[in-house]
Every structure is written in C-alpha cells, then in structure tokens.
Design an enzyme around this catalytic site. Sequence first.
Site, mmCIF file in Angstrom:
data_model
loop_
_atom_site.group_PDB
_atom_site.id
_atom_site.type_symbol
_atom_site.label_atom_id
_atom_site.label_comp_id
_atom_site.label_asym_id
_atom_site.label_seq_id
_atom_site.Cartn_x
_atom_site.Cartn_y
_atom_site.Cartn_z
ATOM 1 C CG ASP A 33 -6.048 -4.267 12.610
ATOM 2 O OD1 ASP A 33 -6.606 -3.495 11.804
ATOM 3 O OD2 ASP A 33 -6.521 -4.527 13.743
ATOM 4 C CG HIS A 103 -7.243 2.513 7.900
ATOM 5 N ND1 HIS A 103 -7.968 3.587 8.373
ATOM 6 C CD2 HIS A 103 -8.001 1.414 8.135
ATOM 7 C CE1 HIS A 103 -9.110 3.158 8.882
ATOM 8 N NE2 HIS A 103 -9.165 1.840 8.733
#
Length: 117
Positions: A33, A103
Amino acid sequence: MNHGGDTIFGKIIRKEIPAQIVYETERVLAFRDINPVAPVHILVIPKKPIESVATAVGTDAEVLGELMLAAAEVARGEGLEPGGYRVVTNIGTDGGQTVFHLHLHVIGGRPMSWPPG
Ligand code: AMP
C-alpha cells in the site's frame, strides 16, 4: 485473461504505473500500500476487475478463495504469522472503500484494536 478495469489498480495490473509487487499469479496480484497504516500493509487484488465482494458473482468463487489464500501466503512471507495480523476488505462509501476494485488489506506488524472507527 482479464487485464484489469479502469481504476488505479487496473493500471498497476497492466504495469502502467509502478508498484512494489510482492506476489503474483495468473489471477492474483499483491503489492505494498502506498500509504501504509502499519509496518506491513499489502493489498491483495484479483486481476479481474471485480468492484467489491458485493458485486462478485458465483463464478468468482474460485478467485475469491485464491485471494484469501494469497493473503495468508503474503502474511506468512512477511513473517506476520507468529503475532497475527488482520485481513480486511472495505465495501462502498460507508465501508471506507476509495478504490473500486476489490482488494484485501493485509495489515500487521503492530497490535490492532477492535472495533475499527
Ligand atoms: P480502500 O480505502 O479500502 O479502497 O483502500 C484503497 C487503498 O489503496 C488505500 O489504502 C490506498 O493507500 C491504496 N492505494 C491507492 N493508490 C495506490 C497505489 N498507486 N499504490 C498502492 N496503494 C495505493
């Protein structure tokens, strides 16, 4: 094979923008991320552009299973298993979803509280 839809994650799948990829199969991709909320924060996504689990259909069952197994594999690879970790998927606006390509967040490396805010 599907190469991702029209989101930032579609661009990552197609390698049009860079990402720190940590795991990849024919149907699943995992990358760090860009704005980590913990020492380890990895996103695991299907290459098929499913918006969220809310829009997944019966024929997606296999890739959804693969996603969960990939999340565990990624966590194992990051050394998170002894302490534990969290896998979460946000759905829609109230769920906190900002990228509309399904996700799983794999988050770990620090203790976490419950419930989330
Ligand atoms: P969500 O709010 O559940 O939709 O999560 C979207 C996540 O994608 C956030 O944690 C963002 O930090 C992350 N993100 C957005 N753009 C990128 C990018 N280009 N590379 C990696 N992560 C990203």
